[in-house]
Motif scaffolding. Structure first.
Motif, PDB file in Angstrom:
ATOM      1  N   CYS A 116      39.205  45.382  38.549  1.00  0.00           N
ATOM      2  CA  CYS A 116      39.050  44.932  37.173  1.00  0.00           C
ATOM      3  C   CYS A 116      39.608  43.526  37.015  1.00  0.00           C
ATOM      4  CB  CYS A 116      39.771  45.886  36.222  1.00  0.00           C
ATOM      5  SG  CYS A 116      39.028  47.537  36.172  1.00  0.00           S
ATOM      6  N   SER A 117      39.170  42.837  35.976  1.00  0.00           N
ATOM      7  CA  SER A 117      39.534  41.434  35.784  1.00  0.00           C
ATOM      8  C   SER A 117      41.026  41.231  35.571  1.00  0.00           C
ATOM      9  CB  SER A 117      38.771  40.857  34.588  1.00  0.00           C
ATOM     10  OG  SER A 117      39.075  41.583  33.417  1.00  0.00           O
ATOM     11  N   SER A 124      42.911  46.268  31.165  1.00  0.00           N
ATOM     12  CA  SER A 124      41.852  46.652  32.102  1.00  0.00           C
ATOM     13  C   SER A 124      42.249  47.972  32.730  1.00  0.00           C
ATOM     14  CB  SER A 124      41.671  45.596  33.200  1.00  0.00           C
ATOM     15  OG  SER A 124      41.202  44.376  32.653  1.00  0.00           O
ATOM     16  N   CYS A 146      35.183  50.323  35.548  1.00  0.00           N
ATOM     17  CA  CYS A 146      36.245  49.484  35.003  1.00  0.00           C
ATOM     18  C   CYS A 146      36.050  49.341  33.493  1.00  0.00           C
ATOM     19  CB  CYS A 146      36.243  48.109  35.671  1.00  0.00           C
ATOM     20  SG  CYS A 146      37.542  47.015  35.067  1.00  0.00           S
ATOM     21  N   GLU A 190      37.331  47.549  30.104  1.00  0.00           N
ATOM     22  CA  GLU A 190      38.103  46.440  29.556  1.00  0.00           C
ATOM     23  C   GLU A 190      38.523  46.788  28.128  1.00  0.00           C
ATOM     24  OE1 GLU A 190      39.008  43.893  31.268  1.00  0.00           O
ATOM     25  OE2 GLU A 190      37.729  44.174  33.029  1.00  0.00           O
TER      26      GLU A 190
END
Length: 323
Positions: A149-150, A260, A268, A270
């Motif tokens: 994830c980011s 996240s 994933c 967000e």
């Protein structure tokens, strides 16, 4: 001999309960005298509402004469057509007035009630008696399938600006879900008063966004409270009609979130959020959240996994006044 006449009433009623759809059952009443007498005894019903009529079901006979008169008007253009006021749509209580033994009722609304940005999703389940008992909300800003994830890197933390912005969004999601749930609850007021035999009511939308559940105790409580208010001044009832929903009591919101959140399935999320809303003073939030998306919500594995993961996160508690 008509073989259908040889079927016992108990078997025919079992078939009708499996059909469930109110629109179909109302049309069945025009098929024969026997069905006309048995359909009102159906115990399990599914009422699908729509935007156009909310909904009003005509028998085939009424539909035939309506189309016939319309054709006659089309053939006689010399005579001005009368202007008829728009008929108000029938509410659920009017539609269900022909049924005498409803025990389990499911009402399906045409769509979700929360306006979301593209990619975002909110799913909620609320339980009611005469007012809100609980509401569990799971939401996220976007979903992707990714190995990482980011915001998942070690040492990464939310900035104050990100936290405040995210908190504002989470509160908007929560308030919107509570307003949608209380609006659906109000729609069942007359139904609860007129069908005291009901044991369970489930209100959901076709998109699976939110569900309102009322059990036997909650329905009795709601019907008694509504009957008591009918004999009073009515000021609060007028306020409910103007708002289009029942009043949400003062509540405590138990909120958990993750900027996240990567699930075991590789999904994933967000801005993943879990909110448990209870009237002030109520307890047992974790158990309520764990159970909310099993069974009645269809057992969606992604939401169930998200709830389990978010329950391990730090909890923030907020109080909200009645509105």
């Amino acid at each position: 001999m008509d073989l259908f006449d040889r079927l016992p009433d108990t078997l025919v009623l079992d078939i009708l309960n499996r059909v469930g759809d109110v629109k179909t059952l109302i049309r069945c009443r025009s098929v024969s005298k026997r069905l006309n007498s048995l359909v009102p005894q159906s115990e399990s019903l599914l009422l699908r509402l729509d935007h156009e009529s909310d909904t009003e079901f005509d028998s085939p006979v009424v539909g035939f004469f309506r189309s016939l008169f319309k054709s006659l008007h089309d053939l006689l253009p010399l005579f001005p057509r009368p202007v008829h006021p728009t008929r108000p749509p029938k509410n659920p209580a009017q539609i269900l007035s022909g049924f005498d033994r409803i025990q389990n009722l499911e009402v399906e609304f045409p769509g979700g009630d929360i306006n979301l940005e593209k990619g975002a999703a909110v799913k909620w389940k609320a339980e009611f008696g005469k007012t809100l008992r609980s509401c569990v909300i799971v939401a996220f800003r976007s979903v992707t399938v990714s190995k990482e994830c980011s915001g998942e890197r070690e040492g990464t933390a939310e900035s104050d600006v990100e936290f405040v912005s995210g908190l504002k969004t989470r509160v908007v999601w929560t308030v919107s879900a509570l307003m949608a749930a209380s609006a659906r609850h109000l729609r069942m007021k007359e139904v609860a008063k007129e069908h005291k035999e009901m044991e369970r009511v489930v209100l959901r939308d076709r998109e699976g966004e939110g569900t309102v559940v009322m059990d036997t105790e909650g329905l009795r409580e709601y019907a008694s409270e509504a009957a008591e208010r009918d004999g009073e001044d009515g000021g609060e009832r007028v306020g409910e009609v103007e708002r289009g929903r029942t009043v949400v009591p003062s509540v405590r919101m138990s909120m958990r979130h993750a900027p996240s959140l990567r699930l075991k399935s590789g999904i994933c999320l967000e801005g993943a959020t879990l909110v448990v809303v209870r009237p002030s003073g109520a307890t047992g939030d974790d158990d309520l959240a764990a159970e909310a998306f099993a069974g009645d919500m269809g057992g969606d594995c992604m939401y169930g996994e998200a709830v389990a993961a978010l329950l391990k996160r730090r909890r923030n508690v907020l109080e909200m006044n009645s509105f």
